[in-house]
Design an enzyme around this catalytic site. Sequence first.
Site, PDB file in Angstrom:
ATOM      1  N   GLU A 184     -26.719   6.598 -83.275  1.00 13.93           N
ATOM      2  CA  GLU A 184     -28.027   6.333 -83.891  1.00 13.93           C
ATOM      3  C   GLU A 184     -28.724   5.169 -83.198  1.00 13.93           C
ATOM      4  O   GLU A 184     -29.935   5.195 -82.983  1.00 13.93           O
ATOM      5  CB  GLU A 184     -27.860   6.011 -85.380  1.00 13.93           C
ATOM      6  CG  GLU A 184     -27.290   7.136 -86.215  1.00 13.93           C
ATOM      7  CD  GLU A 184     -28.267   8.275 -86.450  1.00 13.93           C
ATOM      8  OE1 GLU A 184     -29.396   8.212 -85.936  1.00 13.93           O
ATOM      9  OE2 GLU A 184     -27.888   9.237 -87.136  1.00 13.93           O
ATOM     10  N   ARG A 188     -32.249   5.935 -81.229  1.00 13.82           N
ATOM     11  CA  ARG A 188     -33.449   5.362 -81.847  1.00 13.82           C
ATOM     12  C   ARG A 188     -33.886   4.068 -81.158  1.00 13.82           C
ATOM     13  O   ARG A 188     -35.052   3.925 -80.780  1.00 13.82           O
ATOM     14  CB  ARG A 188     -33.207   5.090 -83.332  1.00 13.82           C
ATOM     15  CG  ARG A 188     -32.841   6.342 -84.109  1.00 13.82           C
ATOM     16  CD  ARG A 188     -32.822   6.094 -85.607  1.00 13.82           C
ATOM     17  NE  ARG A 188     -32.067   7.138 -86.298  1.00 13.82           N
ATOM     18  CZ  ARG A 188     -32.284   7.517 -87.543  1.00 13.82           C
ATOM     19  NH1 ARG A 188     -33.236   6.958 -88.252  1.00 13.82           N
ATOM     20  NH2 ARG A 188     -31.544   8.459 -88.117  1.00 13.82           N
ATOM     21  N   ASP A 333     -25.334  19.630 -83.656  1.00 12.55           N
ATOM     22  CA  ASP A 333     -26.665  19.936 -83.112  1.00 12.55           C
ATOM     23  C   ASP A 333     -26.980  19.448 -81.691  1.00 12.55           C
ATOM     24  O   ASP A 333     -27.125  20.231 -80.752  1.00 12.55           O
ATOM     25  CB  ASP A 333     -27.750  19.460 -84.092  1.00 12.55           C
ATOM     26  CG  ASP A 333     -27.551  18.017 -84.618  1.00 12.55           C
ATOM     27  OD1 ASP A 333     -26.666  17.318 -84.106  1.00 12.55           O
ATOM     28  OD2 ASP A 333     -28.300  17.615 -85.522  1.00 12.55           O
ATOM     29  N   GLU A 506     -37.322  18.630 -87.468  1.00 17.43           N
ATOM     30  CA  GLU A 506     -36.876  19.689 -86.553  1.00 17.43           C
ATOM     31  C   GLU A 506     -37.812  20.907 -86.486  1.00 17.43           C
ATOM     32  O   GLU A 506     -38.038  21.471 -85.419  1.00 17.43           O
ATOM     33  CB  GLU A 506     -35.453  20.142 -86.902  1.00 17.43           C
ATOM     34  CG  GLU A 506     -34.379  19.093 -86.604  1.00 17.43           C
ATOM     35  CD  GLU A 506     -34.323  17.950 -87.622  1.00 17.43           C
ATOM     36  OE1 GLU A 506     -34.837  18.128 -88.752  1.00 17.43           O
ATOM     37  OE2 GLU A 506     -33.779  16.882 -87.285  1.00 17.43           O
TER      38      GLU A 506
HETATM   39  C1  DMJ Z   1     -33.050  12.421 -85.935  1.00 18.14           C
HETATM   40  O1  DMJ Z   1     -32.567  11.129 -86.031  1.00 18.14           O
HETATM   41  C2  DMJ Z   1     -32.634  13.050 -84.647  1.00 18.14           C
HETATM   42  O2  DMJ Z   1     -33.508  14.086 -84.400  1.00 18.14           O
HETATM   43  C3  DMJ Z   1     -31.228  13.577 -84.668  1.00 18.14           C
HETATM   44  O3  DMJ Z   1     -30.747  14.168 -83.521  1.00 18.14           O
HETATM   45  C4  DMJ Z   1     -31.072  14.580 -85.763  1.00 18.14           C
HETATM   46  N1  DMJ Z   1     -31.927  14.420 -86.815  1.00 18.14           N
HETATM   47  C5  DMJ Z   1     -32.626  13.231 -87.138  1.00 18.14           C
HETATM   48  C6  DMJ Z   1     -33.814  13.620 -87.961  1.00 18.14           C
HETATM   49  O4  DMJ Z   1     -33.613  14.709 -88.761  1.00 18.14           O
END
Ligand code: DMJ
Length: 665
Positions: A184, A188, A333, A506
């Site tokens: 994260e 981010r 994902d 998404e």
């Molecule tokens: C985000 O922090 C990023 O897109 C992450 O890969 C998956 N989803 C969250 C938001 O839904």
Amino acid sequence: MHAQNGHTSNGIGQKLEGFFDNRQLPMYKDKPYSYAASRRRAPLYKQWRVIVGAVLGILALFYLFGPSASRKPRSTGKSRGGAGLSWLRGPDAAAVDWNERRERVKEAFMLSWDGYEQYAWGYDVYYPLAKSGDQMAEKGMGWIIVDALDTLMIMNLTSRLSHAREWISTSLDYNQDQEVNTFETTIRMLGGLLSAHYLSTTFPQMAPIADDDHGAAGEDLYIEKAADLADRLLGAFNSESGVPYASVNLKTSDGVPSHADGGASSTAEAASVQLEMKYLANLTGESNYWDKAEKVIQVIDNNGMEDGLLPIFIYASAGNFRGSNIRLGSRGDSYYEYLIKQYLQTSEQEPIYLDMWNQALAGVRKHLIVYSKDSNFTVLGERPNGLSKALSPKMDHLVCFMPGTIALGATGGRSVEEAKKSGKWGEKQESEMQLAAELTKTCWGMYKKMATGLAAEITFFEINDPPRMESDGIRKSVEITDEKDAAWKQDYTVKPMDSHNLQRPETVESLFYMWRITGDVKYREWGWEMFKSFVKYTAADDGAGYTSLADANEIPPVMKDNMESFWLAETLKYFYLLFSPNDLLPLDSIVINTEAHFFPRFELTKTLKTGWERKPRDSDGKIIVEKPKDSPKHERAGASVSVTAAEPSETVRTVKVEETKKDDT
Ligand code: DMJ
């Protein structure tokens, strides 16, 4: 730090107790949490019927969006309300002004940002209902400010950007004795800083600020902060295998295994730090960032996953998977997303990543794509107990990144028209675009299914027994219509515990890719409908911003007091891009990380390169283990049954298969 809104102030885990189910923030990849303690009803003025019909609603909306005496005026932009909210009401005009619509998105962003600035400036967490904030580290991480930098830039919000820069320059200090989530923080914070560096140096006309001009004192602010942060994060990769630990201490740079899941890291988290580290290596010339990130993918690939699909946990110690739960939702994902994006980031010079992406996509189509029972929606399901066991027709909203990513992979970011002209077009690309279109529609249905028009966190689908897979024949879904009791809705099921909406990006992300790539205006129209639902149903009191919903299937919706950083970094950014002219950041010249931060494409160099090769494998992806010359037999690793496989060589030979590591849950 405050103790407000029911959140305690000692330590991050405690602070968010009951909010993230006792886990540290950010842990969005976790299961849904319980809302019992925090459910709040939307205030009356946010009910759509009232907004539409009543004088009270109009007054409330004026209060919400109109000029507020308590806010200082900005030098840029219009008043907060702009032209008011009359645009929410009427039928959409035949001749749509998309620039006008993107202004509405910009207003929603400004409202959100200004609420945060007024009530929680410098905090990592923002509660727009309580109008307060919390920190994730003692001095703050810049969680919301850094994540939003590039959105401020593309929206040309110069005075707000100046304030953000000032905070970064005077208050942001990553030298803190604080354990943070490796992934994260990378996507981010590192991603946000790198993207800000890229945009401010490549497009200086976006929200121009003299302080970051070439030669100015603040020229290198973003890149300096990024490199400092990355150096701290690198300690997470010092595991026995090279797979990063789930967390890292920012001061000591010590990697910390996950406190749950038997100490294993999430596979998606371990495998979605590569774009960031590689771009930083490209900017600084330091190969260390590149090598650490690259190694992770090699270790993962050496597991020899069947058909390119992998379990959602991996041990940093030995680099082997934990369990056999396979999905493209939480924890799975962005592994898949970063395969094709790594290929594109380095200007299509690393065929290994295209190969892995193609193999994984074929695996998805073979094992995970299933059609819904009556209406033939294309569903991307899960295999919770491995590929040989039953399919679960469950889709996290998180999976909805996939249609856009499939389209991106099919054209490389060009429009279909351009891709056809370039000669790189055939049946494969055609069928991938069809799949992308059907999956986008399924995700759009998740919104249309719900009373608020906002998707649930998780949706289940009705399917046949046995499931109808792609190999049984490709199916086209029925139309998604507006009636309340439309028959198509029966194929969608939302369980009460899954009906929350966390402002996730998404689906609008995929709408954006699909619009740019196909030029079909329906994707913009769907996006506009979604955006209106967010404005109608998620606005906090007093123009304090927009919030998550605890139940998106009730009107008025049950609210949840949190404005996610990705609301500013991703969701509103993708709406803005969807309604913008296509020459704003052309998709074939950039890659967008999984937090919607922009990086350029670039070329490999002598030192910054792939540096490894995939081990030879069978047609199903299992690695072939060559036995000594005197043995006529070959072995392969990682499957759980003995099979006889045809090899491309002259004879058919027996393949002995080792047992897969057992799920230790
Ligand atoms: C985000 O922090 C990023 O897109 C992450 O890969 C998956 N989803 C969250 C938001 O839904």
